[in-house]
Enzyme design. Structure first.
Site, PDB file in Angstrom:
ATOM      1  N   ASP A  36      34.412   1.773  30.298  1.00  0.00           N
ATOM      2  CA  ASP A  36      33.336   1.765  29.307  1.00  0.00           C
ATOM      3  C   ASP A  36      33.647   0.702  28.251  1.00  0.00           C
ATOM      4  OD1 ASP A  36      31.106   4.180  28.338  1.00  0.00           O
ATOM      5  OD2 ASP A  36      31.680   2.618  26.908  1.00  0.00           O
ATOM      6  N   ASN A  93      25.477  12.682  31.168  1.00  0.00           N
ATOM      7  CA  ASN A  93      24.451  12.914  30.158  1.00  0.00           C
ATOM      8  C   ASN A  93      23.077  12.666  30.792  1.00  0.00           C
ATOM      9  OD1 ASN A  93      26.423  13.330  28.138  1.00  0.00           O
ATOM     10  ND2 ASN A  93      26.595  11.113  27.810  1.00  0.00           N
ATOM     11  N   GLY A  99      21.979  12.941  25.523  1.00  0.00           N
ATOM     12  CA  GLY A  99      22.706  11.802  24.975  1.00  0.00           C
ATOM     13  C   GLY A  99      22.776  10.605  25.899  1.00  0.00           C
ATOM     14  N   GLN A 100      21.865  10.537  26.877  1.00  0.00           N
ATOM     15  CA  GLN A 100      21.885   9.392  27.807  1.00  0.00           C
ATOM     16  C   GLN A 100      21.318   8.155  27.124  1.00  0.00           C
ATOM     17  OE1 GLN A 100      19.928  10.150  31.555  1.00  0.00           O
ATOM     18  NE2 GLN A 100      20.648   8.237  32.471  1.00  0.00           N
ATOM     19  N   SER A 101      22.004   7.049  27.243  1.00  0.00           N
ATOM     20  CA  SER A 101      21.516   5.796  26.656  1.00  0.00           C
ATOM     21  C   SER A 101      21.300   4.709  27.695  1.00  0.00           C
ATOM     22  CB  SER A 101      22.472   5.295  25.566  1.00  0.00           C
ATOM     23  OG  SER A 101      23.742   5.041  26.106  1.00  0.00           O
ATOM     24  N   HIS A 106      25.352   7.861  35.677  1.00  0.00           N
ATOM     25  CA  HIS A 106      26.778   7.532  35.613  1.00  0.00           C
ATOM     26  C   HIS A 106      27.571   8.758  35.215  1.00  0.00           C
ATOM     27  CE1 HIS A 106      24.737   6.537  31.852  1.00  0.00           C
ATOM     28  NE2 HIS A 106      25.821   6.951  31.224  1.00  0.00           N
ATOM     29  N   LEU A 107      28.731   8.876  35.810  1.00  0.00           N
ATOM     30  CA  LEU A 107      29.663   9.944  35.476  1.00  0.00           C
ATOM     31  C   LEU A 107      30.714   9.358  34.544  1.00  0.00           C
ATOM     32  CD1 LEU A 107      30.581  12.909  36.238  1.00  0.00           C
ATOM     33  CD2 LEU A 107      32.106  11.819  37.881  1.00  0.00           C
ATOM     34  N   HIS A 108      30.836   9.946  33.341  1.00  0.00           N
ATOM     35  CA  HIS A 108      31.905   9.536  32.427  1.00  0.00           C
ATOM     36  C   HIS A 108      33.201  10.229  32.850  1.00  0.00           C
ATOM     37  CE1 HIS A 108      29.388   7.923  29.012  1.00  0.00           C
ATOM     38  NE2 HIS A 108      28.481   8.688  29.577  1.00  0.00           N
TER      39      HIS A 108
HETATM   40  P1  5GP Z   1      25.358   7.332  28.191  1.00  0.00           P
HETATM   41  O1  5GP Z   1      25.205   7.367  26.694  1.00  0.00           O
HETATM   42  O2  5GP Z   1      24.105   6.792  28.845  1.00  0.00           O
HETATM   43  O3  5GP Z   1      25.815   8.622  28.796  1.00  0.00           O
HETATM   44  O4  5GP Z   1      26.541   6.321  28.481  1.00  0.00           O
HETATM   45  C1  5GP Z   1      26.351   4.931  28.561  1.00  0.00           C
HETATM   46  C2  5GP Z   1      27.698   4.312  28.377  1.00  0.00           C
HETATM   47  O5  5GP Z   1      27.614   2.966  28.802  1.00  0.00           O
HETATM   48  C3  5GP Z   1      28.180   4.314  26.928  1.00  0.00           C
HETATM   49  O6  5GP Z   1      29.401   5.023  26.825  1.00  0.00           O
HETATM   50  C4  5GP Z   1      28.327   2.823  26.615  1.00  0.00           C
HETATM   51  O7  5GP Z   1      29.449   2.546  25.802  1.00  0.00           O
HETATM   52  C5  5GP Z   1      28.447   2.208  27.981  1.00  0.00           C
HETATM   53  N1  5GP Z   1      27.958   0.836  28.074  1.00  0.00           N
HETATM   54  C6  5GP Z   1      26.814   0.342  27.532  1.00  0.00           C
HETATM   55  N2  5GP Z   1      26.669  -0.957  27.852  1.00  0.00           N
HETATM   56  C7  5GP Z   1      27.765  -1.283  28.593  1.00  0.00           C
HETATM   57  C8  5GP Z   1      28.187  -2.504  29.213  1.00  0.00           C
HETATM   58  O8  5GP Z   1      27.525  -3.553  29.145  1.00  0.00           O
HETATM   59  N3  5GP Z   1      29.363  -2.483  29.884  1.00  0.00           N
HETATM   60  C9  5GP Z   1      30.122  -1.346  29.978  1.00  0.00           C
HETATM   61  N4  5GP Z   1      31.274  -1.448  30.670  1.00  0.00           N
HETATM   62  N5  5GP Z   1      29.751  -0.173  29.416  1.00  0.00           N
HETATM   63  C10 5GP Z   1      28.585  -0.147  28.727  1.00  0.00           C
END
Ligand code: 5GP
Ligand code: ZN
Length: 120
Positions: A36, A93, A99-101, A106-108
């Protein structure tokens, strides 16, 4: 091999396509794992299917094995990086309240510090 769906507007599809660089931890025909960019723990990896699935809501029963493989690869990375015994967390998420952005499933994988529960 099933046809892979790609969205040219999607950030993670662009990482899969090699258009945006990523610090890769694992790759095969179906999955990609990378660090990340804004890590929330000493190890913070994202494990994604290469095919575009926007959210967990959009995954089908036919993709159950693919979803399961996200967890298998997360565990392999946790073992390989030396965090399996101490412990780790996996999270998906979904949508706004989840909290999905980034709208490519994707799995964290988070490890390397004591994580609070319940999450914020
Ligand atoms: P979400 O909030 O959707 O569950 O997680 C998205 C994740 O993607 C966030 O933790 C954010 O830091 C990560 N992320 C966003 N843009 C990029 C990117 O360009 N490269 C990488 N490696 N991670 C990213
Ligand atoms: Zn995508």
């Amino acid at each position: 091999m099933p046809q892979r769906v790609s969205d040219p507007e999607c950030l993670f599809c662009r990482i899969v396509a090699g258009e945006i660089p990523a610090d890769k931890l694992y790759e095969d025909d179906e999955l990609l794992a990378f660090r990340d960019v804004n890590p929330q723990a000493p190890l913070h990896a994202l494990i994604i299917p290469k095919t575009h699935i926007a959210t967990l809501n959009d995954a089908t029963a036919g993709q159950a094995a693919l979803l399961g493989r996200l967890l298998v690869v997360a565990t392999e990375i946790a073992v390989e990086q030396g965090f399996a015994e101490a412990g780790y967390r996996t999270v998906i998420n979904c949508n706004g309240d989840g909290g999905q952005s980034v709208y490519h499933i994707h799995l964290h994988l988070l490890a390397g510090r004591r994580l609070a529960w319940p999450p914020g």
